[in-house]
Design a protein around this motif. Structure first.
Motif, PDB file in Angstrom:
ATOM      1  N   ASN A 123       0.850  -1.175   0.061  1.00 39.74           N
ATOM      2  CA  ASN A 123       0.002   0.039  -0.176  1.00 39.74           C
ATOM      3  C   ASN A 123       0.896   1.202   0.128  1.00 39.74           C
ATOM      4  O   ASN A 123       0.469   2.359  -0.625  1.00 39.74           O
ATOM      5  CB  ASN A 123      -0.872  -0.014   1.188  1.00 39.74           C
ATOM      6  CG  ASN A 123      -2.024  -1.016   1.095  1.00 39.74           C
ATOM      7  OD1 ASN A 123      -2.446  -1.587   0.126  1.00 39.74           O
ATOM      8  ND2 ASN A 123      -2.723  -1.390   2.217  1.00 39.74           N
ATOM      9  N   LEU A 124       1.847   1.342   0.679  1.00 40.77           N
ATOM     10  CA  LEU A 124       2.771   2.275   0.658  1.00 40.77           C
ATOM     11  C   LEU A 124       3.608   2.512  -0.591  1.00 40.77           C
ATOM     12  O   LEU A 124       3.555   3.826  -0.892  1.00 40.77           O
ATOM     13  CB  LEU A 124       4.021   1.931   1.932  1.00 40.77           C
ATOM     14  CG  LEU A 124       4.863   3.207   2.015  1.00 40.77           C
ATOM     15  CD1 LEU A 124       4.279   4.480   2.503  1.00 40.77           C
ATOM     16  CD2 LEU A 124       6.068   2.876   3.198  1.00 40.77           C
ATOM     17  N   THR A 130       1.249   7.213  -6.438  1.00 41.89           N
ATOM     18  CA  THR A 130       0.366   8.179  -6.608  1.00 41.89           C
ATOM     19  C   THR A 130       0.972   9.738  -6.189  1.00 41.89           C
ATOM     20  O   THR A 130       0.464  10.512  -7.051  1.00 41.89           O
ATOM     21  CB  THR A 130      -0.781   7.702  -5.620  1.00 41.89           C
ATOM     22  OG1 THR A 130      -1.340   6.645  -5.976  1.00 41.89           O
ATOM     23  CG2 THR A 130      -2.047   8.825  -5.975  1.00 41.89           C
ATOM     24  N   ILE A 131       1.715   9.639  -5.226  1.00 41.32           N
ATOM     25  CA  ILE A 131       2.139  11.132  -4.943  1.00 41.32           C
ATOM     26  C   ILE A 131       3.263  11.455  -5.971  1.00 41.32           C
ATOM     27  O   ILE A 131       3.153  12.601  -6.357  1.00 41.32           O
ATOM     28  CB  ILE A 131       2.996  10.963  -3.386  1.00 41.32           C
ATOM     29  CG1 ILE A 131       1.897  10.883  -2.396  1.00 41.32           C
ATOM     30  CG2 ILE A 131       3.698  12.184  -2.973  1.00 41.32           C
ATOM     31  CD1 ILE A 131       2.598  10.523  -1.126  1.00 41.32           C
ATOM     32  N   SER A 132       4.014  10.375  -6.473  1.00 43.54           N
ATOM     33  CA  SER A 132       4.885  10.726  -7.514  1.00 43.54           C
ATOM     34  C   SER A 132       4.066  11.322  -8.765  1.00 43.54           C
ATOM     35  O   SER A 132       4.496  12.500  -9.354  1.00 43.54           O
ATOM     36  CB  SER A 132       5.642   9.620  -7.855  1.00 43.54           C
ATOM     37  OG  SER A 132       6.735   9.354  -6.621  1.00 43.54           O
ATOM     38  N   SER A 133       3.160  10.571  -9.168  1.00 42.26           N
ATOM     39  CA  SER A 133       2.429  11.179 -10.251  1.00 42.26           C
ATOM     40  C   SER A 133       1.652  12.348 -10.005  1.00 42.26           C
ATOM     41  O   SER A 133       1.619  13.185 -11.046  1.00 42.26           O
ATOM     42  CB  SER A 133       1.387  10.048 -10.710  1.00 42.26           C
ATOM     43  OG  SER A 133       0.342   9.999  -9.862  1.00 42.26           O
ATOM     44  N   LEU A 134       1.310  12.620  -8.791  1.00 39.27           N
ATOM     45  CA  LEU A 134       0.435  14.097  -8.391  1.00 39.27           C
ATOM     46  C   LEU A 134       1.313  14.921  -8.704  1.00 39.27           C
ATOM     47  O   LEU A 134       1.120  15.947  -8.986  1.00 39.27           O
ATOM     48  CB  LEU A 134      -0.322  13.971  -7.063  1.00 39.27           C
ATOM     49  CG  LEU A 134      -1.444  12.921  -7.194  1.00 39.27           C
ATOM     50  CD1 LEU A 134      -1.974  12.995  -5.778  1.00 39.27           C
ATOM     51  CD2 LEU A 134      -2.544  13.561  -7.896  1.00 39.27           C
ATOM     52  N   LYS A 135       2.716  14.759  -8.082  1.00 32.73           N
ATOM     53  CA  LYS A 135       3.650  15.937  -8.190  1.00 32.73           C
ATOM     54  C   LYS A 135       4.055  16.133  -9.724  1.00 32.73           C
ATOM     55  O   LYS A 135       4.260  17.386 -10.003  1.00 32.73           O
ATOM     56  CB  LYS A 135       5.025  15.281  -7.418  1.00 32.73           C
ATOM     57  CG  LYS A 135       4.988  15.172  -5.970  1.00 32.73           C
ATOM     58  CD  LYS A 135       6.470  14.846  -5.423  1.00 32.73           C
ATOM     59  CE  LYS A 135       6.120  15.163  -3.799  1.00 32.73           C
ATOM     60  NZ  LYS A 135       7.450  14.647  -3.224  1.00 32.73           N
TER      61      LYS A 135
END
Length: 187
Positions: A123-124, A130-135
């Motif tokens: 999950n991490l 997801t955080i990388s793609s959002l950045k």
């Protein structure tokens, strides 16, 4: 001349009473049980046996009674020691069984926790992606915003231009529909 009772206590009756009572004392039983046993054997009541014991026979066997009580206490101490040893052994066996069960339960908890940790790691990783793609998307949006700020047309101007086009289209449609309506009436 004295008369002898037909139900009088004989030497053998007294001896049977004494032996039975002393055996019960040695075994840790009660005198009342001894009187009941002798009464059944001799065909007398337990009360009669108790009365004979207390009034006559007990005094003659005082030494044997003391020895029976000492023997009973010795047997009791031996039994207690054996019970303590057996109890300690049983407790040790029980403690070992409890420890084994505890270790098995701890292993189950450990395995379950390891499984949960693996799932949390998966999950991490997903969250990190997801955080990388959002950045990356954020950077793209910032870049687009910077480009828009550099261009001469502002968002407000775009909106105004679009609004004027829509209004012009509405006017054309309204004027066109009135013309069609007039032509249908005439024709």
């Amino acid at each position: 001349m004295s008369k002898t009772r037909s139900d009088a206590w004989s030497y053998h009756n007294d001896l049977t009473l004494a032996q039975t009572v002393i055996k019960h004392i040695t075994d840790g039983s009660t005198q009342l049980r001894a009187f009941q046993e002798v009464g059944e054997t001799l065909g007398r009541t337990a009360g009669a046996c108790g009365f004979r014991w207390n009034s006559n026979v007990r005094k003659k066997y005082a030494r044997e009674i003391r020895m029976a009580k000492v023997h009973r206490q010795d047997r009791k101490n031996v039994r207690k020691t054996q019970n303590d040893i057996g109890f300690k052994k049983q407790n040790q066996e029980l403690d070992i069984k409890i420890m084994i069960l505890s270790v098995k339960n701890l292993k189950k908890v450990y395995d379950k926790t390891q499984s949960q940790i693996k799932q949390l790691m998966i999950n991490l990783e997903k969250i990190d992606k997801t955080i990388s793609s959002l950045k990356v998307e954020r950077e793209k949006l910032i870049s687009l915003t910077n480009k828009k700020e550099d261009s001469p047309i502002t968002p407000n101007e775009d909106y105004q231009a679009l609004l004027s086009i829509v209004q012009h289209a509405n006017r054309l449609m309204n004027s066109n529909s009135k013309t069609n309506f007039k032509q249908e009436k005439i024709g």
